[in-house]
Scaffold this motif. Structure first.
Motif, PDB file in Angstrom:
ATOM      1  N   ASP A  29      45.876  54.041  40.532  1.00  0.00           N
ATOM      2  CA  ASP A  29      46.813  53.431  41.480  1.00  0.00           C
ATOM      3  C   ASP A  29      46.273  53.483  42.919  1.00  0.00           C
ATOM      4  OD1 ASP A  29      47.370  55.891  42.594  1.00  0.00           O
ATOM      5  OD2 ASP A  29      49.116  56.236  41.330  1.00  0.00           O
ATOM      6  N   SER A  30      46.977  52.859  43.839  1.00  0.00           N
ATOM      7  CA  SER A  30      46.463  52.657  45.199  1.00  0.00           C
ATOM      8  C   SER A  30      46.010  53.948  45.865  1.00  0.00           C
ATOM      9  CB  SER A  30      47.535  52.028  46.086  1.00  0.00           C
ATOM     10  OG  SER A  30      47.867  50.777  45.611  1.00  0.00           O
ATOM     11  N   SER A  31      46.795  55.027  45.728  1.00  0.00           N
ATOM     12  CA  SER A  31      46.439  56.254  46.451  1.00  0.00           C
ATOM     13  C   SER A  31      45.183  56.886  45.849  1.00  0.00           C
ATOM     14  CB  SER A  31      47.615  57.236  46.427  1.00  0.00           C
ATOM     15  OG  SER A  31      47.928  57.576  45.102  1.00  0.00           O
ATOM     16  N   GLU A  32      45.070  56.831  44.514  1.00  0.00           N
ATOM     17  CA  GLU A  32      43.857  57.354  43.865  1.00  0.00           C
ATOM     18  C   GLU A  32      42.637  56.529  44.283  1.00  0.00           C
ATOM     19  OE1 GLU A  32      45.483  58.958  39.573  1.00  0.00           O
ATOM     20  OE2 GLU A  32      45.673  56.821  39.979  1.00  0.00           O
ATOM     21  N   ARG A  33      42.860  55.205  44.387  1.00  0.00           N
ATOM     22  CA  ARG A  33      41.783  54.314  44.811  1.00  0.00           C
ATOM     23  C   ARG A  33      41.276  54.717  46.191  1.00  0.00           C
ATOM     24  NH1 ARG A  33      43.788  49.796  42.084  1.00  0.00           N
ATOM     25  NH2 ARG A  33      45.224  49.317  43.765  1.00  0.00           N
ATOM     26  N   LEU A  50      34.694  43.735  41.250  1.00  0.00           N
ATOM     27  CA  LEU A  50      36.115  44.050  41.464  1.00  0.00           C
ATOM     28  C   LEU A  50      37.006  42.845  41.219  1.00  0.00           C
ATOM     29  CD1 LEU A  50      36.492  46.184  44.691  1.00  0.00           C
ATOM     30  CD2 LEU A  50      36.873  46.902  42.335  1.00  0.00           C
ATOM     31  N   ASP A  51      38.132  43.095  40.595  1.00  0.00           N
ATOM     32  CA  ASP A  51      39.091  42.021  40.386  1.00  0.00           C
ATOM     33  C   ASP A  51      39.679  41.569  41.731  1.00  0.00           C
ATOM     34  OD1 ASP A  51      40.699  40.820  37.945  1.00  0.00           O
ATOM     35  OD2 ASP A  51      42.030  41.030  39.666  1.00  0.00           O
ATOM     36  N   GLU A  52      39.887  40.255  41.821  1.00  0.00           N
ATOM     37  CA  GLU A  52      40.461  39.666  43.038  1.00  0.00           C
ATOM     38  C   GLU A  52      41.696  40.387  43.562  1.00  0.00           C
ATOM     39  OE1 GLU A  52      41.634  35.488  43.028  1.00  0.00           O
ATOM     40  OE2 GLU A  52      39.802  35.133  41.893  1.00  0.00           O
ATOM     41  N   SER A  53      42.535  40.840  42.603  1.00  0.00           N
ATOM     42  CA  SER A  53      43.842  41.368  43.004  1.00  0.00           C
ATOM     43  C   SER A  53      43.740  42.628  43.869  1.00  0.00           C
ATOM     44  CB  SER A  53      44.688  41.666  41.769  1.00  0.00           C
ATOM     45  OG  SER A  53      44.026  42.620  40.960  1.00  0.00           O
ATOM     46  N   ILE A  54      42.616  43.377  43.752  1.00  0.00           N
ATOM     47  CA  ILE A  54      42.524  44.579  44.590  1.00  0.00           C
ATOM     48  C   ILE A  54      41.393  44.467  45.616  1.00  0.00           C
ATOM     49  CG2 ILE A  54      43.525  46.169  42.900  1.00  0.00           C
ATOM     50  CD1 ILE A  54      40.601  47.150  42.425  1.00  0.00           C
ATOM     51  N   GLU A  57      42.484  44.835  49.305  1.00  0.00           N
ATOM     52  CA  GLU A  57      42.885  46.216  49.551  1.00  0.00           C
ATOM     53  C   GLU A  57      41.652  47.120  49.714  1.00  0.00           C
ATOM     54  OE1 GLU A  57      45.358  47.922  46.406  1.00  0.00           O
ATOM     55  OE2 GLU A  57      44.440  49.854  46.877  1.00  0.00           O
ATOM     56  N   VAL A  58      40.669  46.950  48.812  1.00  0.00           N
ATOM     57  CA  VAL A  58      39.463  47.783  48.872  1.00  0.00           C
ATOM     58  C   VAL A  58      38.683  47.492  50.158  1.00  0.00           C
ATOM     59  CG1 VAL A  58      37.202  48.168  47.815  1.00  0.00           C
ATOM     60  CG2 VAL A  58      39.264  48.131  46.393  1.00  0.00           C
ATOM     61  N   PHE A  59      38.564  46.219  50.504  1.00  0.00           N
ATOM     62  CA  PHE A  59      37.808  45.864  51.709  1.00  0.00           C
ATOM     63  C   PHE A  59      38.412  46.516  52.946  1.00  0.00           C
ATOM     64  CE2 PHE A  59      35.426  41.795  50.385  1.00  0.00           C
ATOM     65  CZ  PHE A  59      34.943  42.462  49.279  1.00  0.00           C
ATOM     66  N   ASP A  60      39.745  46.578  52.978  1.00  0.00           N
ATOM     67  CA  ASP A  60      40.403  47.183  54.128  1.00  0.00           C
ATOM     68  C   ASP A  60      40.120  48.685  54.217  1.00  0.00           C
ATOM     69  OD1 ASP A  60      41.484  44.943  55.235  1.00  0.00           O
ATOM     70  OD2 ASP A  60      43.328  45.034  54.045  1.00  0.00           O
ATOM     71  N   LEU A  61      39.816  49.300  53.061  1.00  0.00           N
ATOM     72  CA  LEU A  61      39.571  50.740  53.046  1.00  0.00           C
ATOM     73  C   LEU A  61      38.144  51.101  53.458  1.00  0.00           C
ATOM     74  CD1 LEU A  61      41.297  51.668  49.653  1.00  0.00           C
ATOM     75  CD2 LEU A  61      42.073  52.352  51.934  1.00  0.00           C
ATOM     76  N   SER A 254      45.859  39.675  37.322  1.00  0.00           N
ATOM     77  CA  SER A 254      45.489  40.922  36.665  1.00  0.00           C
ATOM     78  C   SER A 254      46.619  41.929  36.558  1.00  0.00           C
ATOM     79  CB  SER A 254      44.329  41.587  37.378  1.00  0.00           C
ATOM     80  OG  SER A 254      44.813  42.593  38.222  1.00  0.00           O
ATOM     81  N   LEU A 255      46.317  42.970  35.798  1.00  0.00           N
ATOM     82  CA  LEU A 255      47.266  44.049  35.590  1.00  0.00           C
ATOM     83  C   LEU A 255      47.543  44.822  36.862  1.00  0.00           C
ATOM     84  CD1 LEU A 255      46.369  45.781  32.253  1.00  0.00           C
ATOM     85  CD2 LEU A 255      48.151  44.131  32.740  1.00  0.00           C
ATOM     86  N   SER A 256      46.625  44.742  37.842  1.00  0.00           N
ATOM     87  CA  SER A 256      46.836  45.532  39.052  1.00  0.00           C
ATOM     88  C   SER A 256      47.735  44.807  40.056  1.00  0.00           C
ATOM     89  CB  SER A 256      45.510  45.939  39.691  1.00  0.00           C
ATOM     90  OG  SER A 256      44.418  45.326  39.102  1.00  0.00           O
ATOM     91  N   ASP A 257      48.192  43.592  39.700  1.00  0.00           N
ATOM     92  CA  ASP A 257      49.135  42.917  40.594  1.00  0.00           C
ATOM     93  C   ASP A 257      50.411  43.741  40.758  1.00  0.00           C
ATOM     94  OD1 ASP A 257      47.709  40.674  41.292  1.00  0.00           O
ATOM     95  OD2 ASP A 257      48.323  39.570  39.510  1.00  0.00           O
ATOM     96  N   LYS A 258      50.999  43.606  41.920  1.00  0.00           N
ATOM     97  CA  LYS A 258      52.222  44.352  42.207  1.00  0.00           C
ATOM     98  C   LYS A 258      53.455  43.655  41.609  1.00  0.00           C
ATOM     99  CE  LYS A 258      50.405  47.385  45.241  1.00  0.00           C
ATOM    100  NZ  LYS A 258      49.022  47.060  44.823  1.00  0.00           N
ATOM    101  N   VAL A 259      54.576  44.384  41.592  1.00  0.00           N
ATOM    102  CA  VAL A 259      55.807  43.866  40.998  1.00  0.00           C
ATOM    103  C   VAL A 259      56.239  42.559  41.671  1.00  0.00           C
ATOM    104  CG1 VAL A 259      58.269  44.297  40.662  1.00  0.00           C
ATOM    105  CG2 VAL A 259      56.625  46.127  40.261  1.00  0.00           C
ATOM    106  N   VAL A 260      56.211  42.550  43.002  1.00  0.00           N
ATOM    107  CA  VAL A 260      56.689  41.370  43.718  1.00  0.00           C
ATOM    108  C   VAL A 260      55.817  40.148  43.398  1.00  0.00           C
ATOM    109  CG1 VAL A 260      57.110  40.359  45.983  1.00  0.00           C
ATOM    110  CG2 VAL A 260      57.636  42.773  45.577  1.00  0.00           C
ATOM    111  N   ALA A 261      54.498  40.355  43.436  1.00  0.00           N
ATOM    112  CA  ALA A 261      53.590  39.239  43.163  1.00  0.00           C
ATOM    113  C   ALA A 261      53.796  38.720  41.743  1.00  0.00           C
ATOM    114  CB  ALA A 261      52.145  39.684  43.359  1.00  0.00           C
TER     115      ALA A 261
END
Lengths: 430, 430
Positions: A29-33, A50-54, A57-61, A254-261
């Motif tokens: 999950d996001s915090s572990e990432r 990396l899958d598009e969906s994350i 997020e990864v680039f920002d980190l 992907s599976l890593s998409d959030k609930v809202v998306a």
């Protein structure tokens, strides 16, 4: 302790292939990432897996330094793949990190339409004049410092830099130095236009067993090369897209998409389904009086509609896939429609007999059995017809049949199923 | 006139790629197929491109001489692919046509389980001792008469013939004669066991971007090589199989299947669907009295079941694909289930509001609207839960989730949909 954790993480990740590291980052999950990326320096290849969906997020980190180091390792087609869906400021940051000629290559690729061969191709080509011999080719290859990591052909070009043939590396290695390359070029040779759709490119690779193919611009000049591994990814994505579209999931990434998306992607499909379900209910409401007099009809009516929906889905799935793989064409469409209608008739008769008996025994009313049997035959024939004709017509109208067929077909089988069953019942039983 | 027709047919077919000739033979009907084969001599490559569904028919039309000439042109893996599904006498006829060592190779391949790497691999390998230099490799390759048509690596083997590394042909061509092959071998190197499942082989090629990989027997000895084009075909077939299974079409092989064969494949799925539809009807029949008093329930009840079925199909399709692509694993399954339940809740609330208002306005009964709204939320939450848990459990039980999930999930959403709606109505409205 933190330093120790960092050492442990890096030790565990060390033996992993970049594709597996990317999968791992997708599955936590996001915090572990964030915790992993704090201690593990990501490399270019992992970034491109990396899958598009994350990805955003990864680039920002990542710190700008790590990001530019990672991106600079990559070939131009991988950079294009990474940045084409990023927002402008992230895109600019990555472009700025590239060396001048790499940046130019990426910008040129981005000038081709999305999902075109121009976006998919590598710009690093291995090409030589058509008059070369095996020896000349080998000497030239040895002298070059900047050969691509993976290449499978030497492409022969004429003086205007138009490709005229492909020689596999195996043939070059298997022949004497004085043999002319054009004498050992492959029999079948195809070029791809940079503006061609990537789905058509993947089809050509699969159909003709290509391993790599030169890409040309509108003047026929060689501008890049597409290799089978890129085509394989597109082929996989196309099949995936068909599966998800047929199921009314749109292009869920992907599976890593959030609930809202995820909700936002699926809700429109459910809304369409609600509309068709309401249409079916309107049909039922025409027969409210009939149902009030004979409640067994309410118990049995979903069966006819459900069987029609299933049979229609069978036919339409076969048709949608056959259209995608170019197996269903003008020359056999009538024969396929005929087959589906006949299959619907045979299955209709089989399940008419079964359900006729069930209806008779359950409610002790032979005429009720006869009504459901007749409705079953009608609906399964219609299902076979609609399941084939609707995708074919949508395809002719340039609407993706995988996307829209399901709704139309189930609307037809629901309406016909309820109308045939309740209508016949109103006439025969009352 | 017949001779003229023959000349025309051959003239038209001449420029076509064998894959296109095979497609053409698949798209015409049986009598046209026989007419074409009477005048056009089919070659080995076309034979190996033919779809299974018409292969036996075509083989029966060919004279033994044409058939053996065609088969003798092929490499061992293509012969295996052609004959593995034939009946015994046809299989024997083809084996008899082969030269002794080819026949042996084919028979050895057939000794591996169906759908294993051993069936998929080519036995013609290009391998050399690990101490070779670039120059030694080139000299040896030039001296060989029997190089495979397509190869992408020289595989390095130790004295026991165990593969220890792969060198791409590009690297061999790009380095000086005195460079040692093991110094330019690929970083990541994988071998495949001959008994491995072909689906796992395809996954490895796609995940690790392999172009060819050596196959070893149980002693670790090199026995063959699998190339990316074969892996690509398997990957395509696997996706195709998932699509068809999800739609309840089983493993329908092609559009050229006959009516009887198609009906026989699809009828069992319709039978399963009929059973689940009858279960749903039994649930409805529990509420016959309620419906008799309040016919609007019969009009609205299919809506809740239909929405649940759709939402469940969305969830299960995403889960089935994620299991197939190994994206859904023990480490993220709980998070995915949580997401699907939340998505179901959000969509449930959205469509509860919409449908509650529709029910209220349509029948002028606010409590009816409340009942359908509550049933909608319940069914969409259950759909998200069942749509994820059922495929995961089936996969753990070693049942293909693509094959069986649909039935279970729609049974659950039908039963819950009707029960929640009619049960709440019985309590609240009467």
């Amino acid at each position: 302790a933190e330093a120790q954790d960092a050492a442990t993480v890096n030790e565990l990740m060390e033996p992993l292939h970049p594709a597996d590291i990317a999968d791992l980052l997708e599955q936590v999950d996001s915090s572990e990432r964030a915790a992993i990326l704090k201690v593990h320096e990501i490399d270019g290849e992992t970034l491109s897996e990396l899958d598009e969906s994350i990805r955003e997020e990864v680039f920002d980190l990542l710190s700008p330094g790590v990001l530019s180091d990672a991106v600079r390792e990559l070939e131009s087609d991988d950079v294009v793949d990474i940045i084409e869906d990023l927002e402008d400021d992230q895109q600019k940051a990555i472009l700025d990190a590239l060396e001048d000629n790499d940046r130019l290559a990426v910008q040129q690729a981005l000038s081709y339409p999305e999902y075109s061969a121009g976006r998919l191709m590598q710009r690093e080509v291995v090409a030589g004049p058509e008059h070369w011999t095996v020896g000349e080719a080998i000497d030239w290859l040895r002298s070059r410092e900047d050969l691509p990591d993976d290449f499978y052909h030497v492409t022969l070009v004429d003086p205007r830099y138009h490709p005229v043939g492909n020689v596999t590396l195996g043939k070059i290695l298997g022949h004497r130095r004085d043999v002319k390359l054009k004498d050992i070029a492959e029999d079948s040779f195809r070029t791809i236009e940079a503006t061609e759709k990537e789905a058509d490119v993947a089809y050509a690779f699969n159909q003709y067993h290509l391993i790599s193919a030169p890409v040309v611009d509108e003047d026929g000049k060689l501008v890049g090369v597409i290799t089978i591994d890129d085509a394989m990814i597109v082929l996989e994505e196309e099949a995936e897209e068909d599966i998800l579209r047929l199921a009314g999931v749109g292009d869920e990434s992907s599976l890593s998409d959030k609930v809202v998306a995820t909700t936002r992607r699926r809700a429109p499909w459910l809304a369409v389904n609600l509309a068709t379900a309401i249409i079916a209910s309107l049909v039922i409401s025409l027969f409210e009086d009939t149902i009030a007099q004979y409640v067994a009809l309410a118990v049995l009516m979903p069966i006819v509609a459900s069987m029609g929906g299933n049979a229609g889905t069978q036919s339409l799935t076969v048709a949608v896939r056959a259209i995608a793989t170019k197996d269903l064409t003008g020359s056999n469409v009538l024969r396929v429609i005929r087959r589906e209608v006949l299959v619907g008739t045979v299955n209709g008769v089989i399940f008419a007999v079964v359900m006729g008996l069930v209806g008779w025994v359950w409610f002790g009313a032979p005429m009720l059995g006869a009504v459901i049997a007749a409705a079953m035959i009608i609906n399964l024939v219609v299902a076979g017809l609609a399941g084939t004709v609707i995708p074919v017509v949508l395809d002719r109208l340039k609407v993706d049949p995988a996307l829209a067929s399901g709704t139309f077909v189930t609307t037809v089988t629901d309406v016909v199923g309820f109308f045939a069953f309740l209508g016949l019942a109103a006439v025969v039983l009352l």
